[in-house]
Design an enzyme around this catalytic site. Structure first.
Site, PDB file in Angstrom:
ATOM      1  N   HIS A 146       0.837  -1.205   0.000  1.00  0.00           N
ATOM      2  CA  HIS A 146       0.000   0.000   0.000  1.00  0.00           C
ATOM      3  C   HIS A 146       0.871   1.255   0.000  1.00  0.00           C
ATOM      4  O   HIS A 146       0.710   2.150  -0.850  1.00  0.00           O
ATOM      5  CB  HIS A 146      -0.904  -0.025   1.234  1.00  0.00           C
ATOM      6  CG  HIS A 146      -1.779   1.168   1.391  1.00  0.00           C
ATOM      7  ND1 HIS A 146      -3.125   1.147   1.112  1.00  0.00           N
ATOM      8  CD2 HIS A 146      -1.518   2.435   1.811  1.00  0.00           C
ATOM      9  CE1 HIS A 146      -3.645   2.345   1.340  1.00  0.00           C
ATOM     10  NE2 HIS A 146      -2.683   3.142   1.773  1.00  0.00           N
ATOM     11  N   GLU A 147       1.804   1.333   0.952  1.00  0.00           N
ATOM     12  CA  GLU A 147       2.615   2.545   1.086  1.00  0.00           C
ATOM     13  C   GLU A 147       3.591   2.723  -0.072  1.00  0.00           C
ATOM     14  O   GLU A 147       3.875   3.851  -0.488  1.00  0.00           O
ATOM     15  CB  GLU A 147       3.357   2.537   2.427  1.00  0.00           C
ATOM     16  CG  GLU A 147       2.448   2.577   3.646  1.00  0.00           C
ATOM     17  CD  GLU A 147       1.507   3.778   3.654  1.00  0.00           C
ATOM     18  OE1 GLU A 147       1.818   4.807   3.017  1.00  0.00           O
ATOM     19  OE2 GLU A 147       0.448   3.680   4.303  1.00  0.00           O
ATOM     20  N   HIS A 155       1.920   4.462  -2.873  1.00  0.00           N
ATOM     21  CA  HIS A 155       2.022   5.915  -2.710  1.00  0.00           C
ATOM     22  C   HIS A 155       3.411   6.417  -3.111  1.00  0.00           C
ATOM     23  O   HIS A 155       3.546   7.436  -3.795  1.00  0.00           O
ATOM     24  CB  HIS A 155       1.783   6.292  -1.245  1.00  0.00           C
ATOM     25  CG  HIS A 155       0.368   6.193  -0.790  1.00  0.00           C
ATOM     26  ND1 HIS A 155      -0.680   6.769  -1.472  1.00  0.00           N
ATOM     27  CD2 HIS A 155      -0.189   5.600   0.300  1.00  0.00           C
ATOM     28  CE1 HIS A 155      -1.811   6.534  -0.824  1.00  0.00           C
ATOM     29  NE2 HIS A 155      -1.536   5.829   0.244  1.00  0.00           N
ATOM     30  N   HIS A 187       3.981   6.568  -6.735  1.00  0.00           N
ATOM     31  CA  HIS A 187       3.188   7.673  -7.276  1.00  0.00           C
ATOM     32  C   HIS A 187       3.991   8.973  -7.160  1.00  0.00           C
ATOM     33  O   HIS A 187       4.151   9.725  -8.143  1.00  0.00           O
ATOM     34  CB  HIS A 187       1.869   7.773  -6.509  1.00  0.00           C
ATOM     35  CG  HIS A 187       0.871   8.691  -7.131  1.00  0.00           C
ATOM     36  ND1 HIS A 187      -0.419   8.820  -6.639  1.00  0.00           N
ATOM     37  CD2 HIS A 187       0.940   9.551  -8.179  1.00  0.00           C
ATOM     38  CE1 HIS A 187      -1.082   9.698  -7.386  1.00  0.00           C
ATOM     39  NE2 HIS A 187      -0.275  10.159  -8.307  1.00  0.00           N
TER      40      HIS A 187
END
Length: 618
Positions: A403-404, A407, A410
């Site tokens: 998940h992290e 980010h 991104h």
């Protein structure tokens, strides 16, 4: 000019309980020296920022004098914001690695003061751009091609003409920013420091003080009587302070309503969404579609009851893990699983991530006084993203890492492909990246699973994520829309009135009348516990993002032509395009039922797979 920066420095932390410390090496800790070699270097850069604040004051009243002056002031403002982002990143992370240390607290407070100065010093920018007018601004942009990087920020300002005050008004609003967070401050102080937490004796004879960390830990206990005991004690204590929390929350609701009126918006929701040019139809579609598909959520609760062996589901039965597992995933293995899972995004993405995981961007393991939870900070533009984890060697930690890093990649791609001023991106697109990587992880884990027990672990984790990240956040969005609407209409709200509103929505979503999950009235005080409600209309974006991310991931995994490139373009675009329009251009319109229908279909597919495994065992 860089509106996401001041208000939202990090991706929101995933709440995890405090965990025992692990043996760790320097390689397991982030390297903050990439930001500043020493605190003295931070001081030097802070001094440069203070000088820039004085310099930019000279732009006030002169922004439209000439193209040259216009460019000089915009460049100065961008550099000032970039420097502040780096300073704030270091201060926050220095504090987070040891929240008990005074130096970190002092540095963090100094950064907050600098942030207020930055916001106040640049407050003249919007009204002066509006005074210049669209024709003059566009003329300047056409005369100097190097100004093209400011085209989107300028458009963002100009479209807000009817909602922007004059210079004196904007300065006044900015000044009041220091004095209008009373509700949130009281909430934070009371719930984090001053609450007299209750003590209970568990079934094993252990006495435990049920503070927030203990509640998070023991609400998932295997012993049902312990779960009820913990729920009753915890929510009973919040209920005692219902009146106080009602006052603090109502204070914030009134503030939001006043600011909406000051800026000429019809209501708080419209103002909040207009910051990113999001149609109100997106918000309303989320709530409408979720309410229409509550049978999918109710199916989940019935499946949970069956897997837990519970005849009548109660609210305190929603947290125990669906599947227990002793499998361990140390950080090295977790990272390799993540890298293998993102291969559908192409060689360039995988190679960049493979290199990044070796560069000490992460602070991996829990330790005393380290901040709990997990987050990614990607705004140190000239450096690299940072990730705070509390890796516990379980599968949830693998999912959190994926998940992290969604980010982080991104931010990495946005910073690589955009100038600073348009690199930062809003939450509406941020959570798409993290969600997409979680879908890839599940797909990979199911492909390599050796047993049905493993498959159940991965499917159960994904199912819990959909319940918590989509349905629960949509429920919160439903509640927020209701209470803000009432205050916008001039209604008063007491603590018990807010509890009644929340309780009705809570029972509806959980099928209380249908006998799906019985909700005790005491537990309706839960609204007072949710800190996100003090950041208006924020959490709905987790639900929209997981819907969009699931749709993008499904298309990429199916090999739909162009799907991967369209998705990666979202990441590379950062904040250079309005988020709704950016996602829509990639093929997903969040104001239509399609993405929400896709997530309901995904959730039902996962439940089909779980039930098929269960059927084989009967």
């Amino acid at each position: 000019m860089h509106k996401y920066l001041i208000s939202s420095l990090f991706s929101v932390a995933i709440a995890l309980p405090s965990l025992p410390a692990f043996a760790e090496t320097e390689a397991d800790k982030w390297n903050l020296q990439d930001l500043y070699a020493t605190s003295a270097d931070w001081d030097k850069d802070a001094a440069k920022l203070e000088a820039q604040l004085k310099e930019i004051s000279g732009c006030s009243g002169h922004l439209g004098e000439s193209v040259k002056r216009f460019k000089a002031c915009l460049d100065l403002n961008a550099d000032l914001l970039k420097r502040y982002a780096r300073l704030a990143s270091y201060a926050s992370q220095f504090h987070d690695q040891d929240t008990g240390g005074t130096p970190g607290l002092d540095l963090n407070q100094r950064a907050e003061i600098l942030g207020s100065k930055v916001e106040e010093a640049s407050s003249f920018m919007r009204p002066e751009v509006l005074t210049m007018g669209a024709a003059k601004v566009k003329s300047y942009l056409a005369q100097d091609k190097s100004l093209s990087i400011y085209a989107h920020p300028m458009d963002d300002i100009l479209r807000g003409a009817s909602h922007t005050l004059d210079k004196k008004g904007e300065q006044l609003v900015a000044t009041f920013g220091m004095a209008t967070n009373t509700g949130q401050t009281v909430y934070s102080t009371l719930s984090s420091s001053d609450m007299p937490w209750p003590k209970v004796k568990l079934s094993d004879g252990k006495e435990v003080v049920i503070d927030q960390a203990a509640y998070t830990k023991y609400r998932s206990s295997n012993n049902r009587e312990d779960r009820k005991l913990v729920f009753d004690a915890f929510w009973g204590k919040w209920k005692e302070f219902e009146r106080t929390y009602g006052v603090t929350f109502y204070e914030m609701l009134k503030k939001d309503s006043v600011y909406a009126k000051v800026r000429n918006y019809p209501d708080s929701l419209t103002q909040a969404l207009d910051a990113n040019k999001l149609p109100v139809g997106v918000y309303n579609m989320l709530v409408t579609q979720t309410r229409a598909n509550l049978p999918t959520l109710h199916r989940y609760f019935k499946l949970r009851a069956s897997m837990l062996g519970v005849k009548e589901m109660r609210y305190y039965d929603i947290y125990p893990p669906l599947v227990h597992s002793d499998l361990k995933y140390p950080i090295a293995e977790s990272t390799q699983l993540m890298l293998a899972s993102v291969k559908p995004l192409g060689d360039d993405y995988v190679q960049a991530m493979t290199k990044a995981v070796t560069q000490r961007w992460m602070d991996v393991y829990p330790r005393p006084k380290k901040r709990s939870g997990a987050y990614m900070n990607g705004i140190a533009y000239d450096v690299h993203p940072y990730l705070l984890l509390n890796h516990n060697d379980d599968y949830e930690s693998v999912s959190t890492e994926a998940h992290e890093w969604g980010h982080a990649m991104h931010s990495y791609l946005a910073n690589k492909n955009q100038p600073f001023i348009t690199a930062d991106y809003p939450i509406f697109t941020a959570e798409i990246a993290s969600t997409t990587n979680e879908v890839f992880l599940l797909d990979h884990m199911l492909k390599i699973a050796k047993t049905d027990d493993e498959r159940l672990l991965y499917l159960g984790s994904a199912l819990e994520n959909l319940r918590g990240t989509f349905f629960r956040q949509a429920m919160f969005a439903d509640f927020e829309r209701e209470v803000h609407s009432r205050v916008d209409k001039g209604e008063s709200l007491t603590g018990d009135a807010i509890t009644k509103i929340y309780g009705d929505i809570l029972k509806s979503y959980h099928g209380d009348k249908e006998g799906v999950v019985k909700i005790d009235d005491l537990y309706a005080i839960e609204w007072a516990y949710i800190p996100h409600f003090y950041n208006r209309f924020y959490v709905f974006q987790y639900a929209t993002s997981i819907a969009a991310g699931s749709m993008f991931a499904d298309e990429i995994l199916k090999g739909v032509p162009g799907a991967k490139d369209k998705y990666l373009n979202i990441l590379k675009s950062g904040g250079s395009v309005y988020p709704y329009e950016l996602v829509k251009a990639a093929g997903v319109d969040m104001a239509t039922p399609a993405p929400y229908q896709a997530i309901f279909a995904r959730m039902n597919k996962i439940m089909d797979q779980i039930e098929a495994i269960q059927a084989k065992r009967k």
